[in-house]
Design an enzyme around this catalytic site. Structure first.
Site, short mmCIF file in Angstrom:
data_model
loop_
_atom_site.label_atom_id
_atom_site.label_comp_id
_atom_site.label_asym_id
_atom_site.label_seq_id
_atom_site.Cartn_x
_atom_site.Cartn_y
_atom_site.Cartn_z
N HIS A 68 -7.48 -4.75 1.66
CA HIS A 68 -7.57 -3.68 0.65
C HIS A 68 -7.89 -4.22 -0.73
O HIS A 68 -8.37 -3.48 -1.59
CB HIS A 68 -6.35 -2.75 0.70
CG HIS A 68 -5.11 -3.21 -0.01
ND1 HIS A 68 -4.08 -3.85 0.64
CD2 HIS A 68 -4.72 -3.08 -1.29
CE1 HIS A 68 -3.11 -4.10 -0.22
NE2 HIS A 68 -3.48 -3.65 -1.41
N ASP A 117 -4.20 -6.67 7.37
CA ASP A 117 -4.73 -6.45 6.03
C ASP A 117 -5.10 -7.77 5.33
O ASP A 117 -4.39 -8.25 4.45
CB ASP A 117 -3.67 -5.69 5.21
CG ASP A 117 -4.25 -5.07 3.95
OD1 ASP A 117 -5.37 -5.45 3.57
OD2 ASP A 117 -3.58 -4.20 3.35
N SER A 156 -0.14 -7.45 -3.89
CA SER A 156 -1.01 -7.37 -2.73
C SER A 156 -1.80 -8.66 -2.62
O SER A 156 -2.40 -9.10 -3.60
CB SER A 156 -1.98 -6.20 -2.88
OG SER A 156 -1.29 -5.01 -2.73
N1 ASP Z 1 0.10 -1.97 -1.05
C1 ASP Z 1 0.60 -2.01 -2.36
C2 ASP Z 1 -0.49 -1.73 -3.35
O1 ASP Z 1 -1.62 -1.66 -2.98
C3 ASP Z 1 1.35 -3.24 -2.69
C4 ASP Z 1 2.69 -2.84 -3.17
O2 ASP Z 1 2.75 -2.03 -4.10
O3 ASP Z 1 3.68 -3.29 -2.64
O4 ASP Z 1 -0.30 -1.50 -4.50
#
Ligand code: ASP
Length: 714
Positions: free
Chosen positions: A67, A203, A633
């Site tokens: 991501h 991911d 991330s």
């Molecule tokens: N998946 C989250 C983000 O994209 C990471 C997190 O906030 O823990 O912000």
């Protein structure tokens, strides 16, 4: 508890270090951070400013989340080369893809400059004089560092201005895409599983940092060579077990763990519902359109993720804060503070009234915060046309100004014509529908709270009005835009002024700049100075707590252990997931849970190589109790020996509250097991050469207890 908190690696307090050791850390704080010799910090890379990544080879190989690389993968994708859908793997360095504007920043040194920043500051200076003073000092300090043209620098405030740190960095500008799994692995579960445990997402994506021949930053150039890091992380292929020590090293973005209860109330009652409502409206439209058409799916995938990620987070955050009684907890902390303060005349003199003053600001700032958040949600996250139109303001200003020559205007037009890439990912029908859904909400709220009508000429049916505006506008259609630019002469700026979407864009910006920006800046700066005092007050009056500074996008360490949790009554979550679960979740009728056939074949054949766990299964993700946030991330998750065990990529829904209040019993970060990453690279993608570039290590077993010496041996 030191387990709660994001620690500054250059100044780890003894108490924190002792806690880490007690929990299983075997390396010293100096191995995590050092200046004159290499240390683990040299392997931690700020990726594009918003995510974290980690160096895993002496050839600059960089791992981050799928991501985090998503918009880059999307930018290289088309219907012919759909890397989002099919994945991408460079089988040689020549096949790696360059990414304009992507940076990889490596911290060289962190220096406490509090004394220098505050030197000569009058204690009684007003907040604006204070800010001016600090700004000037920071500029000086940054200039001193950047005099060396290889270095960049920035200074950040910690503990709300009670401490300042200077960061010396090297910013690498040639960062190439090396590999990415298909979204059906890298984003498996999409929105349904985002912020959710149990999780089965691979991911990760792979990049490589390039440098010039001296190993220094340089713009993209075919002559550049792979960057040789001072340190890269060995990869532990033995995996983790329950209660194993975990350390997350990265760049958490923003937390607000020390704000007052009245500020938490505002987030819960006003801001989260507003943002949630606006994003729900646009997501309904985007999701439906993406389901219908493959091209739209490519065009809108990155935008959709940008909107949906926080949308879902806010729901979880609100639930968590309410369920775990965040306001009541803050209230009782504040009562204790007041009790102690009142009993101590010296504290009373310094801190009396600070909470009341903050509560007053929270009350007064509400309508401005509403205006600001609608501006963000509507103008920046809503119909794209509003922002795109902003690019043409300069043309209008130039056209009206007689001192600007026709030639200058022509040059502007020629340049603009080259910059119409906006339309590649733009669908005017989708944009129009978002406008129809969001405009009434934004308009009504702004009218109510700020007495400004952002669409004064709008009457009758919204859908009809907006549809007509989109149908007539020069901005919503590339051909119309080209025709307009081709035939532009300076008088035509009047045509722009009559464009209804232009009027809306100008009105929205006008509302923000005339009614919100200035007063909110003043109030926020008053609040900042109160927060500085409130922070100091908490540290002095409630010293039984250990205080780590709130996240501010700078390098931090957080530690915890591998552990599951009880999400709600009657349920208990295990700490890891396996490929079995990936297969179980497959649903060919749901695009969020499609699986590539190759992965299913590997599963059927149990073709796992060295990546299976002792029980013969492939582990996919695990949870641990590290206090992380957005920005973490892509952060490496390390074992007690400083070896890589996974890539942090998310938190559970229950733990998104940790941006405001960390609760160690339920807050968990989600990590993709490094063995799943290697398995996908090697077995799925056939990119074993990447695994071979890394240094794989097996778990270092505890030294066997020394046997009592036998009499024969003396
Ligand atoms: N998946 C989250 C983000 O994209 C990471 C997190 O906030 O823990 O912000």
């Amino acid at each position: 508890m030191a387990k709660e908190g994001m620690w500054v690696p250059s100044t780890i307090q003894k108490l924190v270090a002792d806690d880490m050791t007690a929990m299983g850390m075997k390396i010293s704080p100096e191995e995590l951070y050092a200046v004159n010799k290499s240390s683990i910090k040299d392997a931690i890379v700020h990726f594009g400013g918003g995510c974290t990544s980690v160096l895993v080879s002496d050839g600059g190989l960089l791992l981050t989340n799928h991501h985090c690389g998503y918009s880059r993968i999307q930018a290289h994708s088309s219907l012919d080369h759909n890397y989002l859908e099919d994945g991408f793997w460079a089988m040689s360095k020549e096949e790696e893809l360059s990414n304009p504007n992507l940076t990889a920043t490596i911290i060289q040194e962190m220096v406490d400059v509090t004394d220098k920043v505050l030197e000569g500051l009058d204690e009684n200076a007003s907040q604006s004089a204070r800010s001016e003073h600090i700004k000037a000092k920071i500029e000086e300090l940054v200039k001193e560092v950047t005099a060396d043209s290889l270095l960049n620098a920035y200074v950040r405030a910690f503990y709300y201005g009670n401490q300042y740190l200077l960061f010396k960095t090297k910013v690498y500008k040639d960062v190439r895409l090396v590999g990415a799994p298909p979204s059906s692995i890298g984003k498996y579960g999409y929105d349904t599983d985002n912020w959710v445990w149990p999780r089965h997402t691979g991911d990760f994506s792979v990049f490589r940092v390039y440098a010039n021949k001296d190993n220094d930053p340089a713009a993209y150039n075919t002559e550049n060579v792979p960057y040789k890091p001072d340190h890269f992380l060995p990869v532990n292929v033995s995996g983790v077990e329950k209660d194993d020590f975990t350390l997350v090293y990265g760049f958490p973005g923003r937390t607000e763990n020390y704000i007052a209860s009245t500020s938490v109330e505002q987030v819960l009652d006003v801001l989260n519902p507003l943002r949630y409502e606006m994003r729900s409206a646009s997501l309904d439209i985007i999701d439906a359109a993406m389901r219908k058409d493959p091209l739209t799916k490519i065009q809108y995938s990155a935008k959709q993720s940008r909107i949906s990620n926080a949308h879902k987070k806010w729901i979880g955050q609100t639930k968590g804060l309410k369920r775990h009684k965040a306001i009541a907890k803050k209230d009782s902390l504040e009562s204790l503070f007041k009790k102690r303060m009142t009993a101590n005349p010296e504290w009373s003199k310094k801190y009396d009234g600070v909470l009341e003053a903050m509560a007053e600001i929270d009350g007064n700032i509400t309508p401005l915060n509403i205006g600001r958040n609608y501006f963000i949600e509507f103008f920046y996250m809503g119909p794209e046309i509003l922002r795109f139109i902003g690019n043409f303001k300069e043309l209008v200003v130039m056209s009206k100004d007689e001192s600007v020559s026709d030639e200058a205007i022509r040059d502007w037009i020629t340049e603009r014509k080259q910059k119409l890439g906006f339309y590649k990912n733009y669908n005017a029908d989708i944009d129009r529908d978002i406008m129809i859904a969001q405009l009434p909400m934004a308009r009504q709220a702004i009218k109510k709270h700020l007495s400004v009508d952002i669409a004064p000429l709008m009457e009758g049916d919204v859908a009809e009005y907006v549809s007509r505006a989109y149908g007539e506008s020069v901005f919503t259609n590339k051909e119309r835009m080209m025709e307009f630019l081709e035939n532009y002469n300076r008088k035509r700026y009047k045509k722009i002024g009559k464009d209804k979407l232009w009027q809306l864009s100008v009105a929205m910006e006008g509302m923000y700049f005339s009614r919100v920006k200035e007063p909110i800046t003043v109030m926020r700066s008053q609040n900042d100075s109160l927060m500085r005092i409130w922070m100091e007050a908490q540290m002095e009056v409630l010293p039984e707590r250990v205080y780590s500074p709130d996240a501010n996008g700078t390098l931090r360490i957080t530690f915890g252990k591998v552990e599951g949790y009880v999400p709600f009554d009657g349920a208990e979550y295990d700490y890891y997931t396996t490929l079995e679960g990936v297969i179980e979740k497959e649903d060919p009728t749901n695009p969020e849970f499609n699986l590539p056939s190759k992965l299913k074949e590997l599963y059927a054949d149990k073709d796992y190589g060295q990546y299976a766990d002792e029980d013969g299964k492939i582990r996919v993700c695990f949870v641990a109790s590290n206090h992380t946030s957005g920005g973490n991330s892509g952060s490496p998750v390390l074992d007690g020996n400083g070896h890589l065990i996974g890539l942090n990529f998310d938190r559970t829904w229950e733990s998104t509250m940790s941006d405001i209040m960390f609760n160690p019993t339920i807050c968990r970060n989600i990590t993709v097991d490094i063995r799943y990453v290697l398995f996908i690279m090697d077995k799925y993608a056939g990119a074993k050469h990447l695994v071979d570039e890394m240094k794989l290590v097996k778990k270092i077993e505890e030294a066997a207890p020394v046997e009592a010496t036998s009499p024969e041996e003396g």
